[in-house]
Design an enzyme around this catalytic site. Structure first.
Site, PDB file in Angstrom:
ATOM      1  CD  GLU A 113      -2.801   0.874   2.209  1.00  0.00           C
ATOM      2  OE1 GLU A 113      -3.294  -0.629   2.489  1.00  0.00           O
ATOM      3  OE2 GLU A 113      -3.373   2.112   3.009  1.00  0.00           O
TER       4      GLU A 113
ATOM      5  CG  ASP B  60      -1.467   4.296   2.753  1.00  0.00           C
ATOM      6  OD1 ASP B  60      -2.513   3.778   2.307  1.00  0.00           O
ATOM      7  OD2 ASP B  60      -1.177   3.992   3.762  1.00  0.00           O
TER       8      ASP B  60
ATOM      9  CD  GLU C 165      -4.310   7.014   6.266  1.00  0.00           C
ATOM     10  OE1 GLU C 165      -5.458   6.831   6.564  1.00  0.00           O
ATOM     11  OE2 GLU C 165      -3.158   7.464   7.372  1.00  0.00           O
TER      12      GLU C 165
ATOM     13  CG  ASN D 123       1.691   4.082   7.004  1.00  0.00           C
ATOM     14  OD1 ASN D 123       2.849   3.987   6.725  1.00  0.00           O
ATOM     15  ND2 ASN D 123       0.952   3.434   7.779  1.00  0.00           N
TER      16      ASN D 123
ATOM     17  CD  GLU E 281       2.309   5.386  10.628  1.00  0.00           C
ATOM     18  OE1 GLU E 281       3.235   4.752  11.297  1.00  0.00           O
ATOM     19  OE2 GLU E 281       1.524   4.224  10.969  1.00  0.00           O
TER      20      GLU E 281
ATOM     21  N   GLY F 268      -4.801  13.657  17.255  1.00  0.00           N
ATOM     22  CA  GLY F 268      -4.399  12.250  17.638  1.00  0.00           C
ATOM     23  C   GLY F 268      -5.693  11.986  18.831  1.00  0.00           C
TER      24      GLY F 268
END
Ligand SMILES: *[C@@H]1O[C@H](CO)[C@@H](O)[C@H](O)[C@H]1NC(C)=O
Length: 293
Positions: free
Chosen positions: A106, A108, A110, A125, A135, A204
């Site tokens: 994958e 990514d 985001e 990521n 990350e 978070g």
């Protein structure tokens, strides 16, 4: 004889051209339906200008998403996106490539939303063989909700490069020589989605999605795909090595690109798994390369 040599010359010239001439300095926009189709919550996708531009809508009932028709082994993929404006805290807008297998690969992008006026975070990521935990997070040097910006992935046997407009913000080199797995034999589809992730996305998970501000809307255009199309279970690409993205100039960043990547690293990087000794006590081997940036 002379004409045979001339023919040979033309054949060689056209082969050289097939490799280089197609390199898109500016990817040509294509309508949504050529490369993509909706994945879920079809009524939350709105179409404009004959499908050359679309919006994804997120409300308290559902998010939505779309995916590529084809799967690809290597190539260059880009999307022009305008992120959710105003209060986007709790939302995540994603643009990623993923293979379908259980030990999946994958790549990514985001985009983590924020309260009005507070900065988005771009998290990238890479998963190889089902394992992620790589990350990196950056702030952007512009407000991604004000205009379309182009987010792209270049993926070949040598490297994966993440670009924001023309700036490389991350490079994941093939570090097979260091014993690190690299995505090379599992075709990937391209996915885009907008969903609620207020359990982790903003500060978070401290900032919750304010549903009174719904619908949250992200806009998309471009829909560019330039890849080697392969069936889902293919192990290699038929034109491996012959496409523009395989050529020597795309196997490494050039000096100007390294400088820009360093600029992103120094000014905008807020998290890097390679320097997180608390979470990842043993330095992952590929991070030895990351240190040189
Ligand atoms: C949101 O804004 C806060 C305050 O400026 C910041 O700490 C945080 O990193 C921003 N982004 C996200 C996604 O939490």
């Amino acid at each position: 004889m002379g004409s045979q040599i001339w023919t040979l010359f033309l054949i060689l010239a056209s082969l050289a051209c097939a490799a280089h001439c197609a390199a898109p300095r500016t990817p040509v926009p294509v309508p949504f339906g050529r490369n993509y189709y909706p994945t879920w919550a079809f009524d939350h996708i709105k179409y404009f200008n004959g499908g050359s531009e679309i919006q994804l809508h997120l409300d308290k009932y559902t998010g939505t998403g779309f995916q590529s028709k084809g799967s690809y082994l290597f190539g260059h993929f880009s999307m022009d996106i305008k992120m959710v404006p105003g209060d986007s805290a709790g939302t995540v807008t994603a643009f990623y490539l993923s293979s379908q297998n259980s030990e999946h690969d994958e790549i990514d992008f985001e985009f983590l939303g924020n309260r009005s006026g507070q900065p988005y975070i771009l998290q990238t990521n890479v998963f190889t063989g089902g394992k992620g935990d790589k990350e990196q997070r950056i702030f952007l040097w512009f407000d991604p909700t004000k205009a379309f910006h182009r987010y792209s992935v270049l993926w070949n046997l040598y490297q994966i490069v993440f670009f924001v407009d023309d700036v490389p913000i991350r490079v994941f080199k093939n570090s097979k020589d260091l014993g690190v797995r690299f995505p090379f034999d599992q075709p990937m589809k391209i996915y885009n989605s907008l969903w609620n992730a207020d359990d982790w996305a903003t500060r978070g998970g401290l900032e919750k999605t304010d549903w009174s501000k719904a619908p949250f809307i992200a806009s998309y255009k471009g829909f560019h795909i330039d890849g080697c199309e392969a069936s889902v279970n293919a192990k290699f690409c038929a034109t491996q090595g012959k496409s523009w993205w395989d050529q020597p100039e795309f196997r490494d960043l050039d000096a100007a690109q390294w400088r820009r990547l360093r600029w992103v690293r120094q000014k905008y990087t807020i998290y890097n798994y390679c320097t997180d000794r608390k979470r990842i006590p043993i330095l992952p081997p590929e991070c030895k390369r990351d240190r040189d940036i």
